[in-house]
Scaffold this active site. Sequence first.
Site, PDB file in Angstrom:
ATOM      1  N   LYS A  64     -17.436  -0.928  -6.708  1.00 57.49           N
ATOM      2  CA  LYS A  64     -17.505   0.463  -6.235  1.00 57.49           C
ATOM      3  C   LYS A  64     -18.845   1.103  -6.551  1.00 57.49           C
ATOM      4  O   LYS A  64     -19.308   1.960  -5.800  1.00 57.49           O
ATOM      5  CB  LYS A  64     -16.342   1.285  -6.793  1.00 57.49           C
ATOM      6  CG  LYS A  64     -15.005   0.841  -6.201  1.00 57.49           C
ATOM      7  CD  LYS A  64     -14.024   1.952  -5.967  1.00 57.49           C
ATOM      8  CE  LYS A  64     -12.864   1.416  -5.129  1.00 57.49           C
ATOM      9  NZ  LYS A  64     -11.709   2.276  -5.056  1.00 57.49           N
ATOM     10  N   LYS A  87     -10.970  -8.408   0.529  1.00 60.74           N
ATOM     11  CA  LYS A  87      -9.661  -7.769   0.419  1.00 60.74           C
ATOM     12  C   LYS A  87      -9.478  -6.675   1.481  1.00 60.74           C
ATOM     13  O   LYS A  87     -10.418  -5.947   1.773  1.00 60.74           O
ATOM     14  CB  LYS A  87      -9.572  -7.172  -0.997  1.00 60.74           C
ATOM     15  CG  LYS A  87      -8.399  -6.288  -1.289  1.00 60.74           C
ATOM     16  CD  LYS A  87      -8.509  -5.668  -2.677  1.00 60.74           C
ATOM     17  CE  LYS A  87      -8.904  -4.213  -2.578  1.00 60.74           C
ATOM     18  NZ  LYS A  87      -8.046  -3.254  -3.244  1.00 60.74           N
ATOM     19  N   LYS A  93      -8.241   0.264   2.238  1.00 58.73           N
ATOM     20  CA  LYS A  93      -8.111   1.453   3.080  1.00 58.73           C
ATOM     21  C   LYS A  93      -9.426   2.201   3.217  1.00 58.73           C
ATOM     22  O   LYS A  93      -9.569   3.048   4.094  1.00 58.73           O
ATOM     23  CB  LYS A  93      -6.974   2.365   2.599  1.00 58.73           C
ATOM     24  CG  LYS A  93      -7.022   2.822   1.149  1.00 58.73           C
ATOM     25  CD  LYS A  93      -5.892   3.826   0.887  1.00 58.73           C
ATOM     26  CE  LYS A  93      -5.018   3.468  -0.292  1.00 58.73           C
ATOM     27  NZ  LYS A  93      -5.666   3.494  -1.607  1.00 58.73           N
TER      28      LYS A  93
HETATM   29  P1  ATP Z   1      -9.410   1.827  -2.045  1.00 62.31           P
HETATM   30  O1  ATP Z   1      -9.765   1.164  -0.760  1.00 62.31           O
HETATM   31  O2  ATP Z   1      -9.481   3.311  -2.014  1.00 62.31           O
HETATM   32  O3  ATP Z   1     -10.089   1.217  -3.230  1.00 62.31           O
HETATM   33  P2  ATP Z   1      -7.051   0.241  -2.070  1.00 62.31           P
HETATM   34  O4  ATP Z   1      -6.625   0.096  -0.660  1.00 62.31           O
HETATM   35  O5  ATP Z   1      -7.734  -0.891  -2.728  1.00 62.31           O
HETATM   36  O6  ATP Z   1      -7.880   1.563  -2.264  1.00 62.31           O
HETATM   37  P3  ATP Z   1      -5.326   1.230  -4.223  1.00 62.31           P
HETATM   38  O7  ATP Z   1      -4.813   2.615  -4.078  1.00 62.31           O
HETATM   39  O8  ATP Z   1      -6.466   1.051  -5.153  1.00 62.31           O
HETATM   40  O9  ATP Z   1      -5.712   0.603  -2.806  1.00 62.31           O
HETATM   41  O10 ATP Z   1      -4.139   0.257  -4.618  1.00 62.31           O
HETATM   42  C1  ATP Z   1      -2.757   0.538  -4.570  1.00 62.31           C
HETATM   43  C2  ATP Z   1      -1.963  -0.719  -4.791  1.00 62.31           C
HETATM   44  O11 ATP Z   1      -2.115  -1.601  -3.673  1.00 62.31           O
HETATM   45  C3  ATP Z   1      -2.409  -1.529  -6.014  1.00 62.31           C
HETATM   46  O12 ATP Z   1      -1.259  -2.065  -6.651  1.00 62.31           O
HETATM   47  C4  ATP Z   1      -3.247  -2.626  -5.436  1.00 62.31           C
HETATM   48  O13 ATP Z   1      -3.259  -3.779  -6.243  1.00 62.31           O
HETATM   49  C5  ATP Z   1      -2.534  -2.889  -4.127  1.00 62.31           C
HETATM   50  N1  ATP Z   1      -3.450  -3.425  -3.115  1.00 62.31           N
HETATM   51  C6  ATP Z   1      -4.584  -2.848  -2.664  1.00 62.31           C
HETATM   52  N2  ATP Z   1      -5.160  -3.609  -1.718  1.00 62.31           N
HETATM   53  C7  ATP Z   1      -4.373  -4.705  -1.577  1.00 62.31           C
HETATM   54  C8  ATP Z   1      -4.453  -5.872  -0.752  1.00 62.31           C
HETATM   55  N3  ATP Z   1      -5.431  -6.048   0.098  1.00 62.31           N
HETATM   56  N4  ATP Z   1      -3.462  -6.796  -0.864  1.00 62.31           N
HETATM   57  C9  ATP Z   1      -2.450  -6.622  -1.740  1.00 62.31           C
HETATM   58  N5  ATP Z   1      -2.326  -5.553  -2.536  1.00 62.31           N
HETATM   59  C10 ATP Z   1      -3.267  -4.592  -2.479  1.00 62.31           C
END
Ligand code: ATP
Length: 338
Positions: A119, A201, A204
Amino acid sequence: MENQTAERKKVIFSAIQPSGTITLGNYLGALKNWVALQDDFDCIFALADLHTITVRQEPAKFRRNILEAYALLLACGIDVNKSLFFMQSHVHTHAELAWILNCYTQFGELSRMTQFKDKSAKHADNVNAGLFTYPSLMAADILLYNADYVPVGADQKQHLELCRNIAERFNGLYSPTFVVPDGLIPKTGARIMSLQDPTKKMSKSDENTAGFITMLDTPAEIMKKFKRAVTDSEARVYYGENKAGINNLMGIYSCITGKSYDEIEKEFEGRGYGDFKTAVGEAVVKELEPIQARYNELIKDKAYLEKCYSEAAPRAEAIARRTLQKVMKKVGYLPVAH
Ligand code: ATP
Ligand code: LTN
């Protein structure tokens, strides 16, 4: 008090950031598990809205994202009659314990966090202290509720390990205070990859919207994104090395249908990627349809949403306050006399 006997139901805690529309990755990696755990555990879930401002947010959009994420989680099946589901910013104890835990967390430990490295590279103009100490706040979230298990996706494993280290360190310095939590990371779905770059990964906050499926994408958008998903040139559906795109689609399909990789290989034997992508897209559309219908009802009912999160906050605060008081006493603070 009945919870303090040997039969105390195990406690689950997890949280998600309202940093954009929740994706299929969040759903398969975390939320689907949260919903399934509600009957057998004491479940506590939060919208980690304090964590979200580690990346700059536009206030009006942020406000909308928070309410939408709350409604979407209810639509996914978080049941306020079974689980406590609140907003982190409503329970001041989180920020208070986070400060204390910051003083028990080493600079070197935080420097090693891959999420911080990723980040800070991505937001090079805003490498703020909150981004750096993000894991101490996450540890506070978990430890305040004496959580036994934390259901998350694979990307959170490192943060969870740090949380365990902080808890053990504090327990060792004083006396047993915190429950040391275990992660619950699903076998399939723990790391859903981008549809455009299956080595990355699904996230969002990806600037390429074709890389992720949001929980609110229309059926047409979903089908289009799957049809354009990056795969390989082999045109045979099986799980294997150098097949990151297909492996990812198989993971998604397996998570939703419950079919094993062997079963999926058999189902698509002699058929091309086009057929497979259509089947994955259709399975996702079918899974999301009832969630979207519930979401569309819930988001219209602001009064109900407000009631749910407003009732949850003081209940969470009451649990969290007890842990914080215990911690403060051990550190040496004097309580206010009544
Ligand atoms: P950002 O893009 O804002 O960093 P993010 O999409 O990575 O956010 P978080 O809010 O940080 O999502 O994560 C919420 C939950 O979803 C956490 O338990 C995280 O491990 C899970 N998660 C996030 N991305 C994935 C993915 N690609 N596959 C499986 N689990 C995920
Ligand atoms: N850092 C998490 C969100 C989060 C969390 C938590 C997850 C904040 N506090 C406590 C589990 C337990 C993420 O998913 N990025």
